[in-house]
Design an enzyme around this catalytic site. Structure first.
Site, PDB file in Angstrom:
ATOM      1  N   LYS A  91       0.857  -1.194   0.000  1.00 40.04           N
ATOM      2  CA  LYS A  91       0.000   0.000   0.000  1.00 40.04           C
ATOM      3  C   LYS A  91       0.882   1.229   0.000  1.00 40.04           C
ATOM      4  CE  LYS A  91      -3.892   2.226   0.453  1.00 40.04           C
ATOM      5  NZ  LYS A  91      -3.516   2.962  -0.788  1.00 40.04           N
ATOM      6  N   LYS A 115       5.377   3.331   8.401  1.00 43.38           N
ATOM      7  CA  LYS A 115       4.204   4.181   8.594  1.00 43.38           C
ATOM      8  C   LYS A 115       2.927   3.339   8.654  1.00 43.38           C
ATOM      9  CE  LYS A 115       3.986   7.614   5.687  1.00 43.38           C
ATOM     10  NZ  LYS A 115       3.654   8.576   4.599  1.00 43.38           N
ATOM     11  N   LYS A 127       5.500   2.074  -2.977  1.00 41.27           N
ATOM     12  CA  LYS A 127       5.374   3.413  -3.556  1.00 41.27           C
ATOM     13  C   LYS A 127       5.577   3.307  -5.042  1.00 41.27           C
ATOM     14  CE  LYS A 127       4.638   7.633  -2.106  1.00 41.27           C
ATOM     15  NZ  LYS A 127       3.938   8.060  -0.871  1.00 41.27           N
ATOM     16  N   ASP A 167      -0.214  10.972  -4.165  1.00 45.38           N
ATOM     17  CA  ASP A 167       0.944  11.592  -3.519  1.00 45.38           C
ATOM     18  C   ASP A 167       1.176  12.873  -4.325  1.00 45.38           C
ATOM     19  OD1 ASP A 167       3.203  10.917  -1.418  1.00 45.38           O
ATOM     20  OD2 ASP A 167       4.267  11.744  -3.118  1.00 45.38           O
ATOM     21  N   SER A 378      -6.910   5.742   3.865  1.00 50.55           N
ATOM     22  CA  SER A 378      -6.937   4.842   2.708  1.00 50.55           C
ATOM     23  C   SER A 378      -7.276   3.427   3.167  1.00 50.55           C
ATOM     24  CB  SER A 378      -5.577   4.809   2.015  1.00 50.55           C
ATOM     25  OG  SER A 378      -5.386   5.932   1.191  1.00 50.55           O
TER      26      SER A 378
HETATM   27  P1  NDP Z   1       0.479  18.003  -3.866  1.00 57.67           P
HETATM   28  O1  NDP Z   1       0.930  17.635  -5.225  1.00 57.67           O
HETATM   29  O2  NDP Z   1      -0.970  18.186  -3.597  1.00 57.67           O
HETATM   30  O3  NDP Z   1       1.223  19.333  -3.377  1.00 57.67           O
HETATM   31  C1  NDP Z   1       2.605  19.384  -3.329  1.00 57.67           C
HETATM   32  C2  NDP Z   1       3.014  20.746  -2.812  1.00 57.67           C
HETATM   33  O4  NDP Z   1       4.394  20.722  -2.491  1.00 57.67           O
HETATM   34  C3  NDP Z   1       2.829  21.847  -3.831  1.00 57.67           C
HETATM   35  O5  NDP Z   1       2.555  23.050  -3.185  1.00 57.67           O
HETATM   36  C4  NDP Z   1       4.188  21.879  -4.515  1.00 57.67           C
HETATM   37  O6  NDP Z   1       4.504  23.112  -5.138  1.00 57.67           O
HETATM   38  C5  NDP Z   1       5.097  21.640  -3.325  1.00 57.67           C
HETATM   39  N1  NDP Z   1       6.336  21.036  -3.797  1.00 57.67           N
HETATM   40  C6  NDP Z   1       6.468  19.851  -4.453  1.00 57.67           C
HETATM   41  N2  NDP Z   1       7.750  19.643  -4.768  1.00 57.67           N
HETATM   42  C7  NDP Z   1       8.420  20.696  -4.294  1.00 57.67           C
HETATM   43  C8  NDP Z   1       9.777  21.056  -4.302  1.00 57.67           C
HETATM   44  N3  NDP Z   1      10.708  20.263  -4.871  1.00 57.67           N
HETATM   45  N4  NDP Z   1      10.131  22.225  -3.686  1.00 57.67           N
HETATM   46  C9  NDP Z   1       9.190  23.022  -3.108  1.00 57.67           C
HETATM   47  N5  NDP Z   1       7.880  22.725  -3.084  1.00 57.67           N
HETATM   48  C10 NDP Z   1       7.516  21.599  -3.665  1.00 57.67           C
HETATM   49  O7  NDP Z   1       1.097  16.900  -2.904  1.00 57.67           O
HETATM   50  P2  NDP Z   1       0.643  16.472  -1.433  1.00 57.67           P
HETATM   51  O8  NDP Z   1       0.151  17.643  -0.671  1.00 57.67           O
HETATM   52  O9  NDP Z   1      -0.200  15.267  -1.555  1.00 57.67           O
HETATM   53  O10 NDP Z   1       2.036  15.985  -0.834  1.00 57.67           O
HETATM   54  C11 NDP Z   1       2.896  16.856  -0.088  1.00 57.67           C
HETATM   55  C12 NDP Z   1       3.837  16.010   0.762  1.00 57.67           C
HETATM   56  O11 NDP Z   1       3.063  15.211   1.671  1.00 57.67           O
HETATM   57  C13 NDP Z   1       4.714  15.008   0.000  1.00 57.67           C
HETATM   58  O12 NDP Z   1       5.946  14.869   0.677  1.00 57.67           O
HETATM   59  C14 NDP Z   1       3.928  13.709   0.111  1.00 57.67           C
HETATM   60  O13 NDP Z   1       4.763  12.573  -0.037  1.00 57.67           O
HETATM   61  C15 NDP Z   1       3.413  13.830   1.539  1.00 57.67           C
HETATM   62  N6  NDP Z   1       2.255  13.014   1.876  1.00 57.67           N
HETATM   63  C16 NDP Z   1       1.109  13.046   1.125  1.00 57.67           C
HETATM   64  C17 NDP Z   1       0.026  12.286   1.517  1.00 57.67           C
HETATM   65  C18 NDP Z   1      -1.274  12.345   0.783  1.00 57.67           C
HETATM   66  O14 NDP Z   1      -2.213  11.669   1.221  1.00 57.67           O
HETATM   67  N7  NDP Z   1      -1.405  13.113  -0.280  1.00 57.67           N
HETATM   68  C19 NDP Z   1       0.082  11.385   2.664  1.00 57.67           C
HETATM   69  C20 NDP Z   1       1.309  11.481   3.430  1.00 57.67           C
HETATM   70  C21 NDP Z   1       2.347  12.257   3.015  1.00 57.67           C
HETATM   71  P3  NDP Z   1       4.562  23.197  -6.749  1.00 57.67           P
HETATM   72  O15 NDP Z   1       3.125  23.244  -7.186  1.00 57.67           O
HETATM   73  O16 NDP Z   1       5.303  24.451  -7.035  1.00 57.67           O
HETATM   74  O17 NDP Z   1       5.284  21.978  -7.238  1.00 57.67           O
HETATM   75  O1  2IT Z   2       2.918   9.037   1.773  1.00 62.23           O
HETATM   76  C1  2IT Z   2       1.777   8.572   1.974  1.00 62.23           C
HETATM   77  O2  2IT Z   2       1.475   8.007   3.003  1.00 62.23           O
HETATM   78  C2  2IT Z   2       0.775   8.748   0.913  1.00 62.23           C
HETATM   79  N1  2IT Z   2       1.061   9.370  -0.103  1.00 62.23           N
HETATM   80  C3  2IT Z   2      -0.578   8.131   1.056  1.00 62.23           C
HETATM   81  C4  2IT Z   2      -0.555   6.686   0.626  1.00 62.23           C
HETATM   82  C5  2IT Z   2      -1.888   5.993   0.610  1.00 62.23           C
HETATM   83  O3  2IT Z   2      -1.870   4.811   0.234  1.00 62.23           O
HETATM   84  O4  2IT Z   2      -2.928   6.568   0.946  1.00 62.23           O
END
Ligand code: NDP
Ligand code: 2IT
Length: 446
Positions: A91, A115, A127, A167, A378
């Site tokens: 997952k 996690k 992943k 992600d 999830s």
């Molecule tokens: P999104 O794509 O929705 O948003 C990503 C955000 O991070 C955007 O604002 C983007 O800006 C910024 N960003 C991405 N890459 C960079 C970079 N290299 N430098 C600066 N800013 C950056 O992603 P999520 O919100 O889903 O994910 C954000 C983080 O949270 C990641 O690390 C992800 O792995 C983690 N995460 C996500 C989960 C989920 O359920 N979605 C669960 C657990 C963790 P820009 O538009 O300019 O690229």
């Molecule tokens: O980093 C993370 O935990 C996620 N992007 C969510 C993964 C998931 O299976 O919901």
């Protein structure tokens, strides 16, 4: 690291994964914090559990050809790393970002194993992703990419085998296109992806879950140390899914969130960021965060995403990407009086930044515990799909809150049990590992 067995193991990991610094970084941190476990539990060494733990069970790399709106062909590279399924089906999310390569997907898959173990739900870790850049692409281009990506990926996933999700760069739109293509290829309607739309098997509160869960975990950590969110100034980086819903929940809990950012720069609103405005700009209209100033001219925009850490705050919630807080930024946070850093993004703090937190007594909520609310929900989506029913928003949110409480308790208890009181990073790694390690022991040499 002092343990010779771990020193040798890490050397082998480095040799085998050359050119993949993010993966080495994640493994190093975990092995360092598992040293007290290796000393107490020699049976894990005898059964080669650690050797197997740092080596993915399966890695798939594939070509993703797609046509843009002008009929021009592009080729991206797709990945799925199925890291460990000792406690449940693989997952983990799918990242679409130009920086994606095997080192990023491997570090994320490795972290996901621990996690998912912490969530209390039966999920292994994986992943996937691609170096495809969704920015500036039309909906039809995104659809053609997602269909091509799934045309290969579908062979490797399934509701009882491996269940991907979102992600960075993969949200509801992408999951919808991928789901449609899987359904067509496999001729079955099952919950093989999470983060689905509500009309076709998605869970209420999954969109909010990572950001809300981050705030629930952080509130637990603050409470355990005589503090809370109320009246505090919070700095959040990123403006994607995690950042937006962390903003919403932290504000509901009484904090004032003064920043959001993207890869170009950050906004500062001394009155507190307006969630509805930020959500509409980012989630609905897919615009840049600086456009917030069109609606809030009193706010400021500053170039350079890293400069967001120069804004004075009590609590920092990094919600963008890996290694976004380095030693220098951590020192500035400490100097400005920040007393808690809790991670919405995966591995957002460099090892040097983490040292700065500990040296300055900053409460540190590590990613694999603090942001586990997304994958936990999830897991709840998978449960609802298996039951063929759906729970209300309130029910899912209440379960999420309970899970985050229990994750904090596991980290806290494991840290105490191993003489590392208050070190939630060590607690998360130890508690997460023990469950997976026990399962691997009982299942023999596989
Ligand atoms: P999104 O794509 O929705 O948003 C990503 C955000 O991070 C955007 O604002 C983007 O800006 C910024 N960003 C991405 N890459 C960079 C970079 N290299 N430098 C600066 N800013 C950056 O992603 P999520 O919100 O889903 O994910 C954000 C983080 O949270 C990641 O690390 C992800 O792995 C983690 N995460 C996500 C989960 C989920 O359920 N979605 C669960 C657990 C963790 P820009 O538009 O300019 O690229
Ligand atoms: O980093 C993370 O935990 C996620 N992007 C969510 C993964 C998931 O299976 O919901």
């Amino acid at each position: 690291m002092k343990n010779q067995y771990f020193i040798d193991l890490l050397e082998r990991v480095k040799k085998r994964n050359q050119g993949e610094p993010e993966f080495i970084q994640a493994v190093t941190e975990v092995l360092e914090t598992l040293e007290p476990v290796v000393e107490r539990r020699p049976e894990f060494v005898e059964a080669g559990v650690f050797e197997r733990f740092v080596e993915p069970e399966r890695q798939v790399i594939f070509r993703v050809p797609w046509l843009d709106d002008n009929g021009k062909l592009h080729v991206n590279r797709g990945f799925r790393v199925q890291f460990n399924n000792a406690i449940g089906p693989y997952k983990g999310g799918i990242r679409l970002h130009p920086s994606v390569y095997s080192g990023i997907i491997k570090f994320l898959g490795f972290e996901q194993v621990l996690k998912n173990s912490l969530t209390t739900l039966p999920m292994g870790g994986a992943k996937g992703g691609s170096d495809f850049d969704p920015k500036g692409k039309s909906d039809t281009e995104i659809m053609r990419f997602c269909q091509s990506f799934m045309t290969e990926l579908y062979r490797h996933i399934g509701s009882d085998c491996d269940v991907p999700a979102g992600d960075i760069g993969t949200g509801a739109r992408e999951i919808g296109y991928m789901f449609g293509q899987y359904k067509r290829l496999a001729n079955e309607f099952t919950g093989m992806l999470t983060g689905k739309g509500i009309t076709y098997g998605g869970s209420l509160a999954r969109t909010e879950a990572t950001g809300y869960g981050l705030c629930y975990f952080t509130e637990e950590m603050l409470n355990a140390n005589g503090k809370d969110f109320a009246g505090k100034t919070v700095v959040i980086s990123g403006s994607g899914n995690v950042a937006l819903y962390a903003l919403k929940k932290a504000t509901e809990l009484g904090a004032k969130v003064v920043t959001l950012s993207d890869s170009n720069g950050y906004i500062y609103d001394k009155n507190g960021i307006d969630f509805d405005c930020a959500r509409k700009l980012k989630e609905v209209e897919r615009r840049r965060i600086k456009d917030y100033l069109e609606f809030h001219p009193e706010a400021e925009y500053h170039e350079g995403s890293r400069n967001v850490w120069t804004v004075a705050c009590d609590i920092a919630l990094p919600c963008a990407t890996q290694n976004e807080i380095d030693e220098e930024s951590a020192k500035i946070l400490a100097k400005n009086g920040c007393f808690a850093v809790s991670e919405g993004a995966n591995m957002p703090s460099t090892p040097e930044a983490i040292n700065v937190y500990f040296e300055n007594g900053i409460l540190y909520g590590p990613a694999k515990a603090a942001n586990a609310g997304g994958v936990a929900t999830s897991g709840l989506e998978m449960s609802q799909n298996s039951l063929r029913l759906s729970w209300t928003f309130e029910e899912v949110d209440a379960r999420l809150r309970d899970i985050m409480k229990s994750i904090f308790a596991s980290c806290d208890e494991a840290a105490k049990e191993y003489g590392l009181d208050g070190n939630y990073m060590a607690g998360a790694n130890i508690a997460g590992f023990l469950k997976v390690g026990e399962a691997m022991l009982e299942q023999g040499c596989v």
